[in-house]
Design an enzyme around this catalytic site. Structure first.
Site, mmCIF file in Angstrom:
data_model
loop_
_atom_site.group_PDB
_atom_site.id
_atom_site.type_symbol
_atom_site.label_atom_id
_atom_site.label_comp_id
_atom_site.label_asym_id
_atom_site.label_seq_id
_atom_site.Cartn_x
_atom_site.Cartn_y
_atom_site.Cartn_z
ATOM 1 N N LYS A 59 -3.956 5.041 -3.819
ATOM 2 C CA LYS A 59 -2.861 4.418 -4.566
ATOM 3 C C LYS A 59 -3.406 3.565 -5.709
ATOM 4 O O LYS A 59 -4.483 2.967 -5.608
ATOM 5 C CB LYS A 59 -2.026 3.569 -3.609
ATOM 6 C CG LYS A 59 -0.706 3.070 -4.190
ATOM 7 C CD LYS A 59 0.096 2.372 -3.095
ATOM 8 C CE LYS A 59 1.423 1.843 -3.618
ATOM 9 N NZ LYS A 59 2.217 1.205 -2.536
ATOM 10 N N SER A 134 6.849 2.572 -2.270
ATOM 11 C CA SER A 134 6.244 2.604 -3.594
ATOM 12 C C SER A 134 5.100 3.603 -3.738
ATOM 13 O O SER A 134 4.671 3.897 -4.857
ATOM 14 C CB SER A 134 5.740 1.208 -3.961
ATOM 15 O OG SER A 134 4.733 0.776 -3.064
ATOM 16 N N SER A 158 6.424 0.963 2.128
ATOM 17 C CA SER A 158 5.926 1.770 1.012
ATOM 18 C C SER A 158 5.064 2.965 1.380
ATOM 19 O O SER A 158 4.766 3.788 0.526
ATOM 20 C CB SER A 158 5.148 0.879 0.029
ATOM 21 O OG SER A 158 6.035 0.064 -0.693
#
Length: 429
Positions: A59, A134, A158
């Site tokens: 990420k 996210s 997330s």
């Protein structure tokens, strides 16, 4: 297949039109160097490492040497990181090839996964829907077969929300199970790395590598499962309700003992959030203000709006949210009494992109709904595993336990995986 061949295939898939908007940055020279080293070790007969040959997407809020850690924001002008985050180093030690940075919601502050700066990654199950956030790029990369595992972060949901949106596995561990250094903070008392994978076999390998430990071993007997009455789950879309009821019938038929009973600590958390606000909203403005001007017009408008609202919370509300946490964490342990919690991951299928991008109020409503079943578990520090359940976006079940019960949650996840009969999403040619 050699590590170099696996890497070449992954990079080709990453350049496929469907993978557009998936990555923020890639350091291909470093990737090829790591792949060559892996193949050299194999040629010399050295131990291959638990993750040899596995491409792991990282990420965009996790430090990777040579890449700027921007958390998918135009506002953070970060210099390239000089060191890998500890978790990235552990992946490399285990033979993995960390491929990143994956796209994400700006600052990790949204459960829908959209990003106006770098584009929105594709939902692999339905291109018209949001990918979930996210950790949106991580989920898309795994679901589309660019990689079979990823490391995201989970503050309020997330990893679990995008996993549910795209038909993969996502895990939020007990705080402290993995080293969280080198991650851009959003809400420090909630932020944790979270593994994501195409299946439980890959997720368990990734978990072991991140811990520098052994793969979670199987248990000897199935634990009791608890599910919540409808009033504690909140409103469920009819499609999700039908999926959930069907899954409960199948699991009972397979021999699982599943009781429905209220968990008062869970309901108190939801009431606390409704009256006083959420812990992530309390902490995010302060954490991000150390990095940027949170009123900047360069910020995604829907993210800026959330930050502006959060910045108005009263100190008394913030104090109430923090003070209640320890008591409620202890209460959920007592109320579970050794059982694991089973709930839908999402209360509704993911919304259509065009609907939420055209209307900021619709975005706020859908974002709150997407996180409504994942946020209480984060606040209560419950290790929580989202598993695909059927053929459609949003069809996902979460099994969760008391703080520290990660191994048992992961083991039960293995048992549930085959029974829930997930439909794997497509792989790019």
């Amino acid at each position: 297949m050699s590590a170099l061949e696996l890497l070449a295939r992954a990079l080709a898939r990453a350049d496929h039109p469907s993978a557009r908007n998936m990555f923020l940055h890639r350091n291909e020279a470093q990737l090829y160097d790591l792949a060559r080293r892996s193949d050299s070790r194999a040629a010399l007969g050295k131990p291959p490492g638990l993750l040899r040959g596995h491409i792991v997407v990282i990420k965009g809020n996790i430090d990777m040497r040579g890449l700027p850690t921007t958390a998918a924001s135009r506002r953070i002008a970060a210099a390239p990181a000089t060191e890998n985050a500890p978790l990235v180093r552990r992946l490399i030690e285990a033979g993995g090839l960390p491929m990143g940075h994956a796209n994400m919601s700006e600052f990790a502050f949204s459960g829908l996964g959209t990003n106006p700066h770098f584009g929105t990654p594709l939902n692999a199950l339905d291109a018209d829907l949001v990918p979930g956030g996210s950790s949106s790029g991580c989920a898309s990369a795994v679901a589309l077969g660019v990689a079979n595992m990823a490391v995201g972060t989970d503050t309020s949901g997330s990893t679990r929300v995008p996993a549910a949106c795209q038909g993969i596995c996502g895990f939020r561990p007990t705080m402290g199970r993995y080293d969280g250094a080198g991650i851009t903070p959003l809400a420090p008392s909630l932020d944790t790395p979270g593994p994501m994978a195409r299946d439980m076999a890959a997720l368990l390998k990734l978990d072991a590598a991140l811990r520098r430990g052994d793969i979670v071993q199987t248990g000897t007997e199935l634990p009791r499962l608890v599910t919540l009455p409808r009033e504690q789950l909140g409103p469920l879309d009819p499609e999700i309700r039908a999926m959930f009821d069907r899954a409960l019938r199948e699991l009972r038929h397979a021999g699982f003992q599943i009781d429905q009973r209220p968990l008062h600590a869970w309901q108190e958390v939801r009431s606390l959030f409704r009256i006083h606000g959420t812990l992530v909203a309390v902490e995010a403005p302060r954490a991000l203000s150390q990095l940027i001007d949170i009123t900047s017009t360069w910020i995604d408008p829907v993210i800026r709006q959330r930050l502006e609202v959060a910045a108005t919370f009263k100190p008394s509300d913030a104090r109430k949210i923090r003070e209640a946490r320890v008591t409620l964490q202890s209460a959920i342990v007592d109320q579970l009494d050794g059982a694991l919690l089973l709930i839908p991951t999402l209360p509704a299928p993911p919304p259509r992109k065009k609907d939420v991008l055209a209307d900021t109020q619709a975005f706020a409503t859908e974002n709150a709904r997407a996180l409504s079943l994942t946020m209480p578990g984060a606040y209560l520090d419950m290790p929580s595993l989202a598993l695909p359940c059927g053929a459609r976006p949003g069809h996902s079940m979460t099994v969760a336990g008391a703080t520290g019960d990660d191994d048992r949650v992961l083991w039960v996840g293995q048992q549930l995986e085959s029974l829930l009969s997930p439909l794997r999403s497509k792989v790019l040619a």
